[in-house]
Design a protein around this motif. Structure first.
Motif, PDB file in Angstrom:
ATOM      1  N   SER B  31       0.844  -1.191   0.000  1.00  0.00           N
ATOM      2  CA  SER B  31       0.000   0.000   0.000  1.00  0.00           C
ATOM      3  C   SER B  31       0.878   1.240   0.000  1.00  0.00           C
ATOM      4  O   SER B  31       1.815   1.368   0.790  1.00  0.00           O
ATOM      5  CB  SER B  31      -0.900   0.006   1.243  1.00  0.00           C
ATOM      6  OG  SER B  31      -1.616   1.219   1.328  1.00  0.00           O
ATOM      7  N   SER B  33       0.462   5.567  -0.162  1.00  0.00           N
ATOM      8  CA  SER B  33      -0.431   6.715  -0.141  1.00  0.00           C
ATOM      9  C   SER B  33       0.380   7.991  -0.279  1.00  0.00           C
ATOM     10  O   SER B  33       1.579   8.018   0.022  1.00  0.00           O
ATOM     11  CB  SER B  33      -1.289   6.732   1.132  1.00  0.00           C
ATOM     12  OG  SER B  33      -0.487   6.560   2.282  1.00  0.00           O
ATOM     13  N   TYR B  35       0.425  12.302   0.401  1.00  0.00           N
ATOM     14  CA  TYR B  35      -0.102  13.400   1.194  1.00  0.00           C
ATOM     15  C   TYR B  35       0.560  14.697   0.761  1.00  0.00           C
ATOM     16  O   TYR B  35       1.721  14.708   0.351  1.00  0.00           O
ATOM     17  CB  TYR B  35       0.176  13.183   2.691  1.00  0.00           C
ATOM     18  CG  TYR B  35      -0.638  12.066   3.308  1.00  0.00           C
ATOM     19  CD1 TYR B  35      -0.265  10.743   3.138  1.00  0.00           C
ATOM     20  CD2 TYR B  35      -1.780  12.356   4.051  1.00  0.00           C
ATOM     21  CE1 TYR B  35      -1.016   9.717   3.693  1.00  0.00           C
ATOM     22  CE2 TYR B  35      -2.538  11.334   4.617  1.00  0.00           C
ATOM     23  CZ  TYR B  35      -2.148  10.019   4.423  1.00  0.00           C
ATOM     24  OH  TYR B  35      -2.900   9.012   4.974  1.00  0.00           O
ATOM     25  N   LEU B  90       4.413  14.110   0.554  1.00  0.00           N
ATOM     26  CA  LEU B  90       4.862  12.958   1.334  1.00  0.00           C
ATOM     27  C   LEU B  90       4.271  11.686   0.773  1.00  0.00           C
ATOM     28  O   LEU B  90       3.083  11.609   0.478  1.00  0.00           O
ATOM     29  CB  LEU B  90       4.430  13.115   2.794  1.00  0.00           C
ATOM     30  CG  LEU B  90       5.074  14.268   3.566  1.00  0.00           C
ATOM     31  CD1 LEU B  90       4.252  14.604   4.800  1.00  0.00           C
ATOM     32  CD2 LEU B  90       6.496  13.929   3.952  1.00  0.00           C
ATOM     33  N   SER B  94       2.543   1.092   3.760  1.00  0.00           N
ATOM     34  CA  SER B  94       2.126   0.247   4.883  1.00  0.00           C
ATOM     35  C   SER B  94       1.848  -1.164   4.369  1.00  0.00           C
ATOM     36  O   SER B  94       1.576  -1.366   3.186  1.00  0.00           O
ATOM     37  CB  SER B  94       0.883   0.822   5.567  1.00  0.00           C
ATOM     38  OG  SER B  94      -0.230   0.777   4.696  1.00  0.00           O
ATOM     39  N   VAL B  96      -0.658  -3.144   5.909  1.00  0.00           N
ATOM     40  CA  VAL B  96      -2.115  -3.092   5.941  1.00  0.00           C
ATOM     41  C   VAL B  96      -2.495  -2.213   7.112  1.00  0.00           C
ATOM     42  O   VAL B  96      -1.751  -2.098   8.079  1.00  0.00           O
ATOM     43  CB  VAL B  96      -2.737  -4.501   6.090  1.00  0.00           C
ATOM     44  CG1 VAL B  96      -2.434  -5.097   7.454  1.00  0.00           C
ATOM     45  CG2 VAL B  96      -4.235  -4.474   5.838  1.00  0.00           C
ATOM     46  N   GLY B  97      -3.613  -1.548   6.997  1.00  0.00           N
ATOM     47  CA  GLY B  97      -4.077  -0.734   8.115  1.00  0.00           C
ATOM     48  C   GLY B  97      -3.539   0.677   8.070  1.00  0.00           C
ATOM     49  O   GLY B  97      -2.773   1.052   7.188  1.00  0.00           O
ATOM     50  N   PRO B  98      -3.951   1.495   9.054  1.00  0.00           N
ATOM     51  CA  PRO B  98      -3.661   2.923   8.995  1.00  0.00           C
ATOM     52  C   PRO B  98      -2.273   3.332   9.461  1.00  0.00           C
ATOM     53  O   PRO B  98      -1.885   4.482   9.245  1.00  0.00           O
ATOM     54  CB  PRO B  98      -4.723   3.511   9.926  1.00  0.00           C
ATOM     55  CG  PRO B  98      -5.017   2.417  10.901  1.00  0.00           C
ATOM     56  CD  PRO B  98      -4.873   1.140  10.125  1.00  0.00           C
ATOM     57  N   ARG B  99      -1.510   2.452  10.119  1.00  0.00           N
ATOM     58  CA  ARG B  99      -0.187   2.868  10.555  1.00  0.00           C
ATOM     59  C   ARG B  99       0.745   2.861   9.350  1.00  0.00           C
ATOM     60  O   ARG B  99       1.081   1.807   8.813  1.00  0.00           O
ATOM     61  CB  ARG B  99       0.344   1.957  11.659  1.00  0.00           C
ATOM     62  CG  ARG B  99       1.739   2.336  12.099  1.00  0.00           C
ATOM     63  CD  ARG B  99       2.264   1.429  13.166  1.00  0.00           C
ATOM     64  NE  ARG B  99       3.700   1.580  13.315  1.00  0.00           N
ATOM     65  CZ  ARG B  99       4.438   0.948  14.214  1.00  0.00           C
ATOM     66  NH1 ARG B  99       3.856   0.126  15.070  1.00  0.00           N
ATOM     67  NH2 ARG B  99       5.739   1.134  14.267  1.00  0.00           N
ATOM     68  N   VAL B 100       1.141   4.053   8.929  1.00  0.00           N
ATOM     69  CA  VAL B 100       1.975   4.166   7.744  1.00  0.00           C
ATOM     70  C   VAL B 100       3.352   4.695   8.120  1.00  0.00           C
ATOM     71  O   VAL B 100       3.526   5.340   9.155  1.00  0.00           O
ATOM     72  CB  VAL B 100       1.337   5.093   6.684  1.00  0.00           C
ATOM     73  CG1 VAL B 100      -0.025   4.566   6.262  1.00  0.00           C
ATOM     74  CG2 VAL B 100       1.224   6.524   7.188  1.00  0.00           C
ATOM     75  N   THR B 101       4.316   4.419   7.249  1.00  0.00           N
ATOM     76  CA  THR B 101       5.675   4.946   7.379  1.00  0.00           C
ATOM     77  C   THR B 101       5.886   5.951   6.258  1.00  0.00           C
ATOM     78  O   THR B 101       5.675   5.625   5.088  1.00  0.00           O
ATOM     79  CB  THR B 101       6.715   3.826   7.280  1.00  0.00           C
ATOM     80  OG1 THR B 101       6.470   2.864   8.309  1.00  0.00           O
ATOM     81  CG2 THR B 101       8.123   4.385   7.442  1.00  0.00           C
ATOM     82  N   PHE B 102       6.295   7.151   6.633  1.00  0.00           N
ATOM     83  CA  PHE B 102       6.485   8.214   5.655  1.00  0.00           C
ATOM     84  C   PHE B 102       7.917   8.279   5.153  1.00  0.00           C
ATOM     85  O   PHE B 102       8.865   7.950   5.872  1.00  0.00           O
ATOM     86  CB  PHE B 102       6.150   9.577   6.273  1.00  0.00           C
ATOM     87  CG  PHE B 102       4.681   9.828   6.445  1.00  0.00           C
ATOM     88  CD1 PHE B 102       4.044   9.529   7.638  1.00  0.00           C
ATOM     89  CD2 PHE B 102       3.930  10.368   5.406  1.00  0.00           C
ATOM     90  CE1 PHE B 102       2.689   9.761   7.800  1.00  0.00           C
ATOM     91  CE2 PHE B 102       2.572  10.609   5.552  1.00  0.00           C
ATOM     92  CZ  PHE B 102       1.951  10.297   6.755  1.00  0.00           C
ATOM     93  N   GLY B 103       8.043   8.751   3.908  1.00  0.00           N
ATOM     94  CA  GLY B 103       9.335   9.146   3.402  1.00  0.00           C
ATOM     95  C   GLY B 103       9.653  10.567   3.847  1.00  0.00           C
ATOM     96  O   GLY B 103       8.857  11.204   4.563  1.00  0.00           O
ATOM     97  N   SER B 104      10.814  11.061   3.420  1.00  0.00           N
ATOM     98  CA  SER B 104      11.233  12.410   3.813  1.00  0.00           C
ATOM     99  C   SER B 104      10.566  13.504   3.001  1.00  0.00           C
ATOM    100  O   SER B 104      10.659  14.674   3.351  1.00  0.00           O
ATOM    101  CB  SER B 104      12.747  12.548   3.697  1.00  0.00           C
ATOM    102  OG  SER B 104      13.376  11.679   4.609  1.00  0.00           O
TER     103      SER B 104
END
Lengths: 113, 111
Positions: B31, B33, B35, B90, B94, B96-104
């Protein structure tokens, strides 16, 4: 319409004391809440989260409290350290596997040595 | 392990131009996303893709589009750039689910 509100833009705390960061939400469909920390020139990093079936989640110095009836959550940092100085974002997600997060505007925390 | 990587890190474009931003998710994350974060605001959801299919779209005009490739990397395209498109973009991944890891992020400046 701001569905996640962080009404205090900044907070200054003495090192060693408790920092309390507040967040309110309006959408009753939100059922998962997260806190992210952001340093300048970096992306947000995950800090701690809580599901709506709980009212407290703790991870080391960080504790998140959820009051569903008041649609309010708070992040407690104790003891606060100068390295905690950053922008803190509250985020919320609805049910389901998608990862759409709705963020607040953020709170700038300054921890004074 | 590599985190979420985004390129370029900074970009300056002229009004009316088109821009493509790129993102590689954490290995194994299906997944992705996107922003947009403007100064003084929190990140605002633009798109989510899962297994190459669009799973969600935020309140952004049709000038914004995205896609996900078989290797789960993703591109965000913005056409007919406006001054108001200047922001930090950004990418997050992830399992699955809403806990995502962002890039810089990619800092886009439109002049």
């Amino acid at each position: 319409d701001q569905q996640v509100k962080q009404n205090s833009p900044s907070l200054s705390v003495q090192e060693g004391r408790i920092s309390i960061l507040n967040c309110d939400y309006t959408n009753s469909m939100f059922d998962y809440f997260l806190w992210y920390k952001k340093y300048p020139a970096e992306g947000p990093t995950f800090l701690i989260s809580i599901s709506s079936i709980k009212d407290k989640n703790e991870d080391g110095r960080f504790t998140v409290f959820l009051n569903k009836s008041a649609k309010h959550l708070s992040l407690h940092i104790v003891p606060s350290q100068p390295g905690d100085s950053a922008v803190y974002f509250c985020a919320a997600a609805g049910a389901g596997a998608n990862s759409k997060l709705t963020f607040g505007k953020g709170i700038t925390l300054s921890v004074r040595p | 392990d590599a985190g979420v990587t985004q390129s370029p890190t900074h970009l300056i474009k002229t009004r009316g131009q088109q821009v493509t931003l790129r993102c590689s998710p954490i290995s194994g994350h299906k997944s992705v996303s996107w922003y947009q974060q403007v100064l003084g605001q929190g990140p605002q959801f633009i798109f989510q893709y899962y297994e190459k299919e669009e799973r969600g779209r935020g309140n952004f005009p049709d000038r914004f589009s995205a896609r996900q490739f078989p290797n789960y990397s993703s591109e965000l395209n913005v056409n007919a750039l406006l001054l108001g498109d200047s922001a930090l973009y950004l990418c997050a991944s992830s399992l699955v689910g809403p806990r995502v890891t962002f890039g810089s992020g990619t800092r886009l400046t439109v002049v």
